[in-house]
Design a protein around this motif. Structure first.
Motif, PDB file in Angstrom:
ATOM      1  N   LYS A   1     -30.939  -7.891  -3.359  1.00  0.00           N
ATOM      2  CA  LYS A   1     -31.121  -6.345  -3.631  1.00  0.00           C
ATOM      3  C   LYS A   1     -29.673  -5.972  -4.040  1.00  0.00           C
ATOM      4  O   LYS A   1     -28.742  -6.817  -3.872  1.00  0.00           O
ATOM      5  N   GLN A   2     -29.825  -4.975  -4.647  1.00  0.00           N
ATOM      6  CA  GLN A   2     -28.329  -4.288  -4.855  1.00  0.00           C
ATOM      7  C   GLN A   2     -27.071  -4.172  -3.723  1.00  0.00           C
ATOM      8  O   GLN A   2     -27.910  -3.784  -2.695  1.00  0.00           O
ATOM      9  N   ARG A   3     -26.181  -3.966  -4.275  1.00  0.00           N
ATOM     10  CA  ARG A   3     -25.259  -3.650  -2.960  1.00  0.00           C
ATOM     11  C   ARG A   3     -25.077  -1.837  -2.891  1.00  0.00           C
ATOM     12  O   ARG A   3     -25.465  -1.675  -3.912  1.00  0.00           O
ATOM     13  N   GLU A   4     -25.157  -1.857  -1.639  1.00  0.00           N
ATOM     14  CA  GLU A   4     -25.639  -0.294  -1.386  1.00  0.00           C
ATOM     15  C   GLU A   4     -24.827   0.389  -0.667  1.00  0.00           C
ATOM     16  O   GLU A   4     -23.781  -0.105   0.136  1.00  0.00           O
ATOM     17  N   LEU A   5     -23.998   1.571  -1.017  1.00  0.00           N
ATOM     18  CA  LEU A   5     -23.605   2.525  -0.124  1.00  0.00           C
ATOM     19  C   LEU A   5     -23.725   2.624   1.026  1.00  0.00           C
ATOM     20  O   LEU A   5     -25.116   3.473   1.690  1.00  0.00           O
ATOM     21  N   VAL A   6     -23.542   2.059   2.745  1.00  0.00           N
ATOM     22  CA  VAL A   6     -23.704   2.664   3.903  1.00  0.00           C
ATOM     23  C   VAL A   6     -23.314   4.213   4.103  1.00  0.00           C
ATOM     24  O   VAL A   6     -24.201   4.549   4.636  1.00  0.00           O
ATOM     25  N   ALA A   7     -21.610   4.409   4.196  1.00  0.00           N
ATOM     26  CA  ALA A   7     -20.702   5.357   4.920  1.00  0.00           C
ATOM     27  C   ALA A   7     -19.438   5.257   4.049  1.00  0.00           C
ATOM     28  O   ALA A   7     -18.768   4.143   4.329  1.00  0.00           O
TER      29      ALA A   7
ATOM     30  N   THR B   1     -17.558  12.946   6.396  1.00  0.00           N
ATOM     31  CA  THR B   1     -17.779  11.686   6.497  1.00  0.00           C
ATOM     32  C   THR B   1     -19.295  12.477   5.580  1.00  0.00           C
ATOM     33  O   THR B   1     -20.000  12.787   5.433  1.00  0.00           O
ATOM     34  N   SER B   2     -19.590  10.782   5.398  1.00  0.00           N
ATOM     35  CA  SER B   2     -21.203  10.320   4.332  1.00  0.00           C
ATOM     36  C   SER B   2     -22.460   9.160   4.496  1.00  0.00           C
ATOM     37  O   SER B   2     -21.239   8.267   5.026  1.00  0.00           O
ATOM     38  N   TYR B   3     -23.471   9.651   4.680  1.00  0.00           N
ATOM     39  CA  TYR B   3     -23.776   7.853   5.031  1.00  0.00           C
ATOM     40  C   TYR B   3     -24.834   7.905   4.068  1.00  0.00           C
ATOM     41  O   TYR B   3     -25.946   9.138   3.789  1.00  0.00           O
ATOM     42  N   ALA B   4     -25.594   6.940   4.149  1.00  0.00           N
ATOM     43  CA  ALA B   4     -27.188   6.834   3.213  1.00  0.00           C
ATOM     44  C   ALA B   4     -28.008   6.677   4.625  1.00  0.00           C
ATOM     45  O   ALA B   4     -27.455   6.939   5.467  1.00  0.00           O
ATOM     46  N   ASP B   5     -29.143   7.447   3.712  1.00  0.00           N
ATOM     47  CA  ASP B   5     -30.608   8.348   4.368  1.00  0.00           C
ATOM     48  C   ASP B   5     -30.461   7.444   6.206  1.00  0.00           C
ATOM     49  O   ASP B   5     -30.969   7.567   6.717  1.00  0.00           O
ATOM     50  N   SER B   6     -30.811   6.353   5.204  1.00  0.00           N
ATOM     51  CA  SER B   6     -31.223   4.378   6.298  1.00  0.00           C
ATOM     52  C   SER B   6     -30.464   5.014   7.356  1.00  0.00           C
ATOM     53  O   SER B   6     -31.082   4.171   8.928  1.00  0.00           O
TER      54      SER B   6
ATOM     55  N   ILE C   1       0.405  -0.905  -0.258  1.00  0.00           N
ATOM     56  CA  ILE C   1       0.208  -0.247   0.026  1.00  0.00           C
ATOM     57  C   ILE C   1       0.859   0.936   0.400  1.00  0.00           C
ATOM     58  O   ILE C   1       1.174   1.146   0.843  1.00  0.00           O
ATOM     59  N   LEU C   2       0.500   1.876  -1.384  1.00  0.00           N
ATOM     60  CA  LEU C   2       1.250   3.000  -1.018  1.00  0.00           C
ATOM     61  C   LEU C   2       0.428   4.120  -0.426  1.00  0.00           C
ATOM     62  O   LEU C   2       1.350   5.205   0.276  1.00  0.00           O
ATOM     63  N   SER C   3      -0.958   4.624  -0.547  1.00  0.00           N
ATOM     64  CA  SER C   3      -1.237   5.610   0.326  1.00  0.00           C
ATOM     65  C   SER C   3      -2.969   5.092   0.381  1.00  0.00           C
ATOM     66  O   SER C   3      -3.262   4.059  -1.106  1.00  0.00           O
ATOM     67  N   ILE C   4      -3.459   5.385   0.922  1.00  0.00           N
ATOM     68  CA  ILE C   4      -5.193   5.012   0.530  1.00  0.00           C
ATOM     69  C   ILE C   4      -6.066   6.338   0.824  1.00  0.00           C
ATOM     70  O   ILE C   4      -5.809   7.192   1.957  1.00  0.00           O
ATOM     71  N   ASN C   5      -7.436   6.508  -0.075  1.00  0.00           N
ATOM     72  CA  ASN C   5      -7.938   7.374  -0.289  1.00  0.00           C
ATOM     73  C   ASN C   5      -9.353   7.498   0.647  1.00  0.00           C
ATOM     74  O   ASN C   5      -8.693   6.720   1.820  1.00  0.00           O
ATOM     75  N   ALA C   6     -10.237   7.278  -0.017  1.00  0.00           N
ATOM     76  CA  ALA C   6     -11.450   7.028   0.644  1.00  0.00           C
ATOM     77  C   ALA C   6     -11.889   6.277   1.089  1.00  0.00           C
ATOM     78  O   ALA C   6     -11.207   5.036   0.367  1.00  0.00           O
ATOM     79  N   MET C   7     -12.507   5.489   2.273  1.00  0.00           N
ATOM     80  CA  MET C   7     -12.764   3.940   2.433  1.00  0.00           C
ATOM     81  C   MET C   7     -14.072   4.093   2.758  1.00  0.00           C
ATOM     82  O   MET C   7     -14.631   5.228   3.435  1.00  0.00           O
ATOM     83  N   GLY C   8     -14.663   3.261   3.070  1.00  0.00           N
ATOM     84  CA  GLY C   8     -16.319   2.999   2.989  1.00  0.00           C
ATOM     85  C   GLY C   8     -16.815   1.917   3.608  1.00  0.00           C
ATOM     86  O   GLY C   8     -15.904   0.201   3.149  1.00  0.00           O
ATOM     87  N   TRP C   9     -18.134   2.345   3.590  1.00  0.00           N
ATOM     88  CA  TRP C   9     -18.499   0.369   3.441  1.00  0.00           C
ATOM     89  C   TRP C   9     -20.279   0.343   2.969  1.00  0.00           C
ATOM     90  O   TRP C   9     -20.713   1.396   2.716  1.00  0.00           O
ATOM     91  N   TYR C  10     -20.085  -0.849   1.561  1.00  0.00           N
ATOM     92  CA  TYR C  10     -21.378  -1.226   1.929  1.00  0.00           C
ATOM     93  C   TYR C  10     -22.258  -2.219   2.464  1.00  0.00           C
ATOM     94  O   TYR C  10     -21.757  -2.815   2.846  1.00  0.00           O
TER      95      TYR C  10
END
Length: 121
Positions: free
Chosen positions: A43-49, A57-62, A28-37
């Motif tokens: 159902k389709q995979r969805e972004l949680v945060a 940070t950003s979050y799903a409305d749910s 690993i040289l560098s890590i930009n964004a990280m997240g959870w799906y």
């Protein structure tokens, strides 16, 4: 090679909490964004945060107000604190990281193997 290893899933009752962890390792040289799906059956995979290397940070409305994402850059790790879990949160949760492995290469997406979260009484 880069690996993302998740932990922390399980079976809980409605209203309870869980904390998911994900650690990246390898070249690993560098890590930009990280997240959870997450992906629930049928159902389709969805972004949680998501959490950038620096910024908001950003979050799903749910999950707003119930889930909190954080990261530890020294450990190449990302976490998801999930409170007030509901049956609708039942899904396989996947960690994602946008990682650069060489200076001349663009970042690419890496995924964890997934961890099951089941919320049921």
């Amino acid at each position: 090679q880069v690996q993302l290893v998740e932990s922390g899933g399980g079976l809980v009752q409605p209203g309870e909490s869980l904390r998911l962890s994900c650690a990246a390792s390898g070249s690993i040289l560098s890590i930009n964004a990280m997240g959870w799906y997450r992906q629930a059956p049928g159902k389709q995979r969805e972004l949680v945060a998501s959490i950038p290397s620096g910024g908001t940070t950003s979050y799903a409305d749910s999950v707003k107000g119930r889930f909190t994402i954080s990261r530890d850059n020294a450990k190449n790790a990302v976490y998801l604190q999930m409170n007030s879990l509901q049956s609708e949160d039942t899904a396989v949760y996947y960690c994602n990281a946008k990682i650069r492995t060489r200076g001349f290469l663009p970042t690419r997406d890496y995924w964890g193997q997934g961890t099951q979260v089941t919320v049921s009484s």
